[in-house]
Design a protein around this motif. Structure first.
Motif, PDB file in Angstrom:
ATOM      1  N   GLU A   1       9.718  16.428 -20.344  1.00 48.91           N
ATOM      2  CA  GLU A   1       8.836  17.471 -19.544  1.00 48.91           C
ATOM      3  C   GLU A   1       9.009  18.777 -20.257  1.00 48.91           C
ATOM      4  OE1 GLU A   1       8.822  19.791 -15.114  1.00 48.91           O
ATOM      5  OE2 GLU A   1      10.359  18.171 -15.564  1.00 48.91           O
ATOM      6  N   ARG A   2       7.803  19.460 -20.598  1.00 50.19           N
ATOM      7  CA  ARG A   2       7.697  20.624 -21.156  1.00 50.19           C
ATOM      8  C   ARG A   2       6.644  21.517 -20.471  1.00 50.19           C
ATOM      9  NH1 ARG A   2       7.363  21.141 -27.572  1.00 50.19           N
ATOM     10  NH2 ARG A   2       7.833  23.416 -27.645  1.00 50.19           N
ATOM     11  N   GLN A   3       7.233  22.812 -20.351  1.00 45.65           N
ATOM     12  CA  GLN A   3       6.101  23.556 -19.535  1.00 45.65           C
ATOM     13  C   GLN A   3       6.443  25.079 -19.758  1.00 45.65           C
ATOM     14  OE1 GLN A   3       5.937  22.960 -15.267  1.00 45.65           O
ATOM     15  NE2 GLN A   3       8.164  22.702 -15.046  1.00 45.65           N
TER      16      GLN A   3
ATOM     17  N   GLY B   1      25.410  14.238 -18.121  1.00 48.69           N
ATOM     18  CA  GLY B   1      25.108  12.946 -18.387  1.00 48.69           C
ATOM     19  C   GLY B   1      24.181  12.930 -19.619  1.00 48.69           C
ATOM     20  N   SER B   2      23.106  12.028 -19.570  1.00 51.14           N
ATOM     21  CA  SER B   2      22.078  11.961 -20.579  1.00 51.14           C
ATOM     22  C   SER B   2      20.736  12.865 -20.373  1.00 51.14           C
ATOM     23  CB  SER B   2      21.642  10.633 -20.769  1.00 51.14           C
ATOM     24  OG  SER B   2      20.860  10.169 -19.438  1.00 51.14           O
ATOM     25  N   THR B   3      21.010  13.878 -19.472  1.00 57.51           N
ATOM     26  CA  THR B   3      19.921  14.643 -19.153  1.00 57.51           C
ATOM     27  C   THR B   3      20.235  16.124 -19.391  1.00 57.51           C
ATOM     28  OG1 THR B   3      19.082  13.191 -17.334  1.00 57.51           O
ATOM     29  CG2 THR B   3      18.296  15.496 -17.354  1.00 57.51           C
ATOM     30  N   SER B   4      19.386  16.573 -20.402  1.00 57.29           N
ATOM     31  CA  SER B   4      19.473  18.265 -20.682  1.00 57.29           C
ATOM     32  C   SER B   4      18.366  19.010 -20.085  1.00 57.29           C
ATOM     33  CB  SER B   4      20.053  18.091 -22.066  1.00 57.29           C
ATOM     34  OG  SER B   4      19.117  17.661 -22.875  1.00 57.29           O
ATOM     35  N   GLU B   5      18.608  20.175 -20.081  1.00 50.23           N
ATOM     36  CA  GLU B   5      17.433  21.017 -19.694  1.00 50.23           C
ATOM     37  C   GLU B   5      17.669  22.165 -20.585  1.00 50.23           C
ATOM     38  OE1 GLU B   5      16.387  20.796 -15.036  1.00 50.23           O
ATOM     39  OE2 GLU B   5      18.476  21.166 -15.572  1.00 50.23           O
ATOM     40  N   VAL B   6      16.766  22.756 -21.111  1.00 48.35           N
ATOM     41  CA  VAL B   6      16.669  23.926 -21.945  1.00 48.35           C
ATOM     42  C   VAL B   6      15.600  25.041 -21.218  1.00 48.35           C
ATOM     43  CG1 VAL B   6      16.050  24.755 -24.146  1.00 48.35           C
ATOM     44  CG2 VAL B   6      17.170  22.487 -24.001  1.00 48.35           C
ATOM     45  N   LEU B   7      16.050  26.068 -21.397  1.00 50.16           N
ATOM     46  CA  LEU B   7      15.277  27.022 -20.899  1.00 50.16           C
ATOM     47  C   LEU B   7      15.154  28.068 -22.182  1.00 50.16           C
ATOM     48  CD1 LEU B   7      13.634  28.371 -18.595  1.00 50.16           C
ATOM     49  CD2 LEU B   7      15.377  29.746 -17.947  1.00 50.16           C
TER      50      LEU B   7
ATOM     51  N   VAL C   1       8.452  32.252 -22.149  1.00 50.27           N
ATOM     52  CA  VAL C   1       9.747  31.365 -21.549  1.00 50.27           C
ATOM     53  C   VAL C   1       8.953  30.066 -21.440  1.00 50.27           C
ATOM     54  CG1 VAL C   1      11.419  31.206 -20.087  1.00 50.27           C
ATOM     55  CG2 VAL C   1      10.609  33.309 -20.679  1.00 50.27           C
ATOM     56  N   GLU C   2       9.909  29.044 -21.916  1.00 49.53           N
ATOM     57  CA  GLU C   2       9.613  27.641 -21.958  1.00 49.53           C
ATOM     58  C   GLU C   2      10.679  26.745 -21.315  1.00 49.53           C
ATOM     59  OE1 GLU C   2       6.954  24.736 -24.539  1.00 49.53           O
ATOM     60  OE2 GLU C   2       8.851  25.757 -25.431  1.00 49.53           O
ATOM     61  N   TYR C   3      10.604  25.828 -20.466  1.00 49.98           N
ATOM     62  CA  TYR C   3      11.332  24.775 -19.898  1.00 49.98           C
ATOM     63  C   TYR C   3      11.035  23.600 -20.409  1.00 49.98           C
ATOM     64  CZ  TYR C   3      13.343  21.334 -16.786  1.00 49.98           C
ATOM     65  OH  TYR C   3      14.041  20.544 -16.123  1.00 49.98           O
TER      66      TYR C   3
END
Length: 125
Positions: free
Chosen positions: A119-121, A93-99, A107-109
């Motif tokens: 969100e970024r961590q 949908g309108s949510t995306s996640e990047v690793l 490594v960053e999420y």
């Protein structure tokens, strides 16, 4: 025993097994891409990228295998970044996640709603 061909409903356990198999297959496709790049990292330079080093590719493979084994949903894509890193991306949908596996091995999420970063961590691996 249920007869799927006759349209009998699947039990929750069977549904979970089917979903697990699909998740594992999706991860394996991404892992296979990474293995291909590891066997010939110079092929990415032909596309105008700084090729990820063998250690960055190995780190990306280890990460993919860890998340596959944990039963997490697979990303939709894995691509090299132009500076020698690797990016896994999953969108629903309108949510995306990047690793993002950066070229220095960090490594960053990141998670986005539309184009907004929510969100970024860092990921300790």
């Amino acid at each position: 025993m249920l007869n799927i061909a006759k349209g009998e409903p699947l039990s929750p356990l069977m549904i979970d097994a089917i979903h697990e198999e699909r998740r594992t297959e999706a991860w394996q496709q991404l892992i296979d891409i990474l293995l291909t790049w590891l066997s010939d990292p110079a092929r990415l330079e032909d596309e105008g990228f700084d090729s990820p080093t063998a250690s960055i590719l190995r780190l990306s493979l280890d990460l993919a295998e860890k998340y596959r084994d944990a039963g997490l949903s697979a990303p939709n894509s894995v691509v090299p970044d132009p500076n020698g890193g690797i990016v896994f991306e999953r969108q629903e949908g309108s949510t995306s996640e990047v690793l993002h596996v950066w070229d220095d091995g960090s490594v960053e999420y990141m998670r986005f709603l539309g184009t907004q970063l929510v969100e970024r961590q860092p990921i300790r691996f």
